[in-house]
Design a protein around this motif. Structure first.
Motif, mmCIF file in Angstrom:
data_model
loop_
_atom_site.group_PDB
_atom_site.id
_atom_site.type_symbol
_atom_site.label_atom_id
_atom_site.label_comp_id
_atom_site.label_asym_id
_atom_site.label_seq_id
_atom_site.Cartn_x
_atom_site.Cartn_y
_atom_site.Cartn_z
ATOM 1 N N PHE A 154 -22.156 -12.591 -18.930
ATOM 2 C CA PHE A 154 -22.702 -13.925 -18.642
ATOM 3 C C PHE A 154 -21.973 -14.613 -17.501
ATOM 4 N N HIS A 155 -20.677 -14.395 -17.350
ATOM 5 C CA HIS A 155 -19.948 -15.060 -16.274
ATOM 6 C C HIS A 155 -20.465 -14.598 -14.911
ATOM 7 N N ASP A 156 -20.774 -13.308 -14.764
ATOM 8 C CA ASP A 156 -21.355 -12.814 -13.510
ATOM 9 C C ASP A 156 -22.740 -13.413 -13.283
ATOM 10 N N PHE A 157 -23.506 -13.526 -14.344
ATOM 11 C CA PHE A 157 -24.833 -14.145 -14.297
ATOM 12 C C PHE A 157 -24.719 -15.587 -13.820
ATOM 13 N N LEU A 158 -23.820 -16.335 -14.432
ATOM 14 C CA LEU A 158 -23.584 -17.733 -14.071
ATOM 15 C C LEU A 158 -23.122 -17.853 -12.624
ATOM 16 N N SER A 159 -22.160 -17.030 -12.237
ATOM 17 C CA SER A 159 -21.587 -17.122 -10.891
ATOM 18 C C SER A 159 -22.629 -16.823 -9.821
ATOM 19 N N THR A 160 -23.463 -15.836 -10.074
ATOM 20 C CA THR A 160 -24.485 -15.451 -9.094
ATOM 21 C C THR A 160 -25.515 -16.559 -8.917
ATOM 22 N N GLY A 166 -26.291 -19.687 -5.596
ATOM 23 C CA GLY A 166 -27.571 -19.743 -4.897
ATOM 24 C C GLY A 166 -28.256 -18.417 -4.664
ATOM 25 N N HIS A 167 -27.731 -17.346 -5.264
ATOM 26 C CA HIS A 167 -28.300 -16.030 -5.013
ATOM 27 C C HIS A 167 -29.376 -15.654 -6.030
ATOM 28 N N ARG A 168 -30.072 -14.597 -5.696
ATOM 29 C CA ARG A 168 -31.018 -13.958 -6.613
ATOM 30 C C ARG A 168 -30.274 -12.837 -7.333
ATOM 31 N N ILE A 169 -30.447 -12.725 -8.645
ATOM 32 C CA ILE A 169 -29.719 -11.729 -9.419
ATOM 33 C C ILE A 169 -30.668 -10.648 -9.934
ATOM 34 N N ILE A 170 -30.285 -9.410 -9.736
ATOM 35 C CA ILE A 170 -31.022 -8.256 -10.272
ATOM 36 C C ILE A 170 -30.125 -7.652 -11.352
ATOM 37 N N ILE A 171 -30.558 -7.757 -12.589
ATOM 38 C CA ILE A 171 -29.684 -7.424 -13.721
ATOM 39 C C ILE A 171 -30.014 -6.057 -14.291
ATOM 40 N N LYS A 172 -28.991 -5.242 -14.403
ATOM 41 C CA LYS A 172 -29.100 -3.961 -15.101
ATOM 42 C C LYS A 172 -28.305 -4.104 -16.393
ATOM 43 N N LEU A 173 -29.020 -4.216 -17.508
ATOM 44 C CA LEU A 173 -28.368 -4.454 -18.783
ATOM 45 C C LEU A 173 -27.853 -3.163 -19.390
ATOM 46 N N SER A 174 -26.795 -3.277 -20.176
ATOM 47 C CA SER A 174 -26.343 -2.162 -20.996
ATOM 48 C C SER A 174 -27.330 -1.967 -22.138
ATOM 49 N N SER A 175 -27.495 -0.728 -22.562
ATOM 50 C CA SER A 175 -28.378 -0.452 -23.702
ATOM 51 C C SER A 175 -27.844 -1.099 -24.982
#
Length: 353
Positions: free
Chosen positions: A107-113, A117-126
């Protein structure tokens, strides 16, 4: 309103939602037919997350949500970001490959991105595929402009300008090779340790139990090893952590406890144990579930030199008066917003793209 301000407001609303949900969850009525539909939906997401990953108990998920609810506060976010220049940055696409060892670990990377002001492309862990998509849907509901900024990818990552990837030492080598042509942050295995002197109070040792047992010890901020003076008597430690004994009621934890105990006994390794935690003398930092490694020291100065040499293997040092950047007992799983993983300033990295 600037993009930064818009996203900040959305994240503050998310923080309020987390706080309200935690209050609801702790005082949930038997018949909750009249509950907020968002709360009911979050209940279902948390139940599903637990079905998909047995380590994700409602208690631990709620702890994570409550921690983030406290941090997603307008004053705390503003203070955190006050040292950075956020406005008028060119938006990039940032691929974020997340671990799944503890609830919402990425979540911290999600928040920081998002906040930069950036667009985030998330690859989640299974192991953690439920919670963040639910949270993202809430954010997009309160701030529709985020629909274009949050993307989840199940296939090959494409169309990204930079990468933040978290994994093991083995996967990091793959990440470094695969993403070497892009700006990147690649995180590896880290562990946390506690330095005891024998002068700790019972309340400090009990608080240390939180650092050891929260998330079943699966986080990089979980204490996996103790450093103790020669001749240290572990009786006070075992007595202080007894309130955590119910952890062995969790079947996955109990299975690990039984398996590792059998391995140690068959290998004739000397261990200390109390029915829910084993202590084994070992020079490694990463201990198995239900096991805490320990190592003795002759002098604190020599120990400081050792831990400085191994600083790239460590996330937290829990102690009282041992280190300038130590974490107080019981606080490893409540990091501040500027407590960056691997001590790499994620926001600074993202603002320089």
């Amino acid at each position: 309103m600037t993009k930064h301000a818009t996203r900040l407001n959305a994240l503050v609303k998310l923080g309020s939602f987390f706080k309200d949900y935690c209050e609801y969850a702790k005082n949930k009525p038997q018949n909750n037919q009249n509950s907020n539909p968002r709360f009911t939906a979050f209940d279902e997401a948390i139940t599903l997350a637990g079905h998909k990953n047995g380590w994700f108990t409602p208690e631990n998920i709620l702890f994570s949500i409550e921690t983030w609810g406290d941090l997603l506060d307008k004053e705390k976010l503003t203070n955190w970001l006050s040292n950075y220049h956020l406005d008028n940055k060119t938006s990039k696409s940032v691929a974020v490959i997340m671990a799944g060892n503890i609830p919402l670990v990425g979540f911290h990377d999600f928040l920081s991105t998002l906040i930069t002001g950036h667009r985030i492309i998330i690859k989640l862990s299974s192991n953690d595929k439920v919670l963040l998509p639910f949270i993202s849907s809430y954010l997009c509901e309160v701030e529709p402009s985020l629909k274009e900024a949050i993307v989840f990818s199940d296939g090959k990552l494409e169309g990204f300008d930079a990468v933040i990837a978290t994994g093991s030492d083995n996967t990091s080598r793959y990440f470094e090779h695969y993403f070497k042509k892009k700006p990147n942050i690649i995180r590896r295995n880290r562990n946390s340790v506690a330095v005891l002197t024998g002068k700790e109070t019972e309340s400090q040792l009990q608080a240390l139990g939180e650092d050891v047992f929260r998330y079943y010890g699966l986080g990089c901020r979980s204490v996996s090893k103790l450093f103790v003076p020669k001749g240290y008597d572990f009786d006070a430690f075992f007595k202080a952590i007894y309130p955590y004994h119910n952890i062995v009621d969790q079947i996955k934890y109990a299975n690990n406890y039984d398996y590792n105990k059998a391995v140690y006994l068959m290998s004739l390794f000397p261990i200390l144990e109390n029915g829910f935690l084993m202590l084994k003398e070992d020079t490694s930092y990463a201990s198995p579930i239900a096991t805490l490694f320990y190592e003795t020291y002759d002098s604190l100065e020599e120990l400081r030199e050792l831990l400085e040499k191994d600083k790239d293997k460590l996330q937290c040092i829990v102690s009282d008066g041992f280190s300038t950047d130590e974490v107080p007992f019981g606080q490893t799983q409540k990091p501040a917003l500027n407590a960056y993983a691997d001590n790499m300033d994620t926001v600074d990295f993202l603002l320089k793209l």
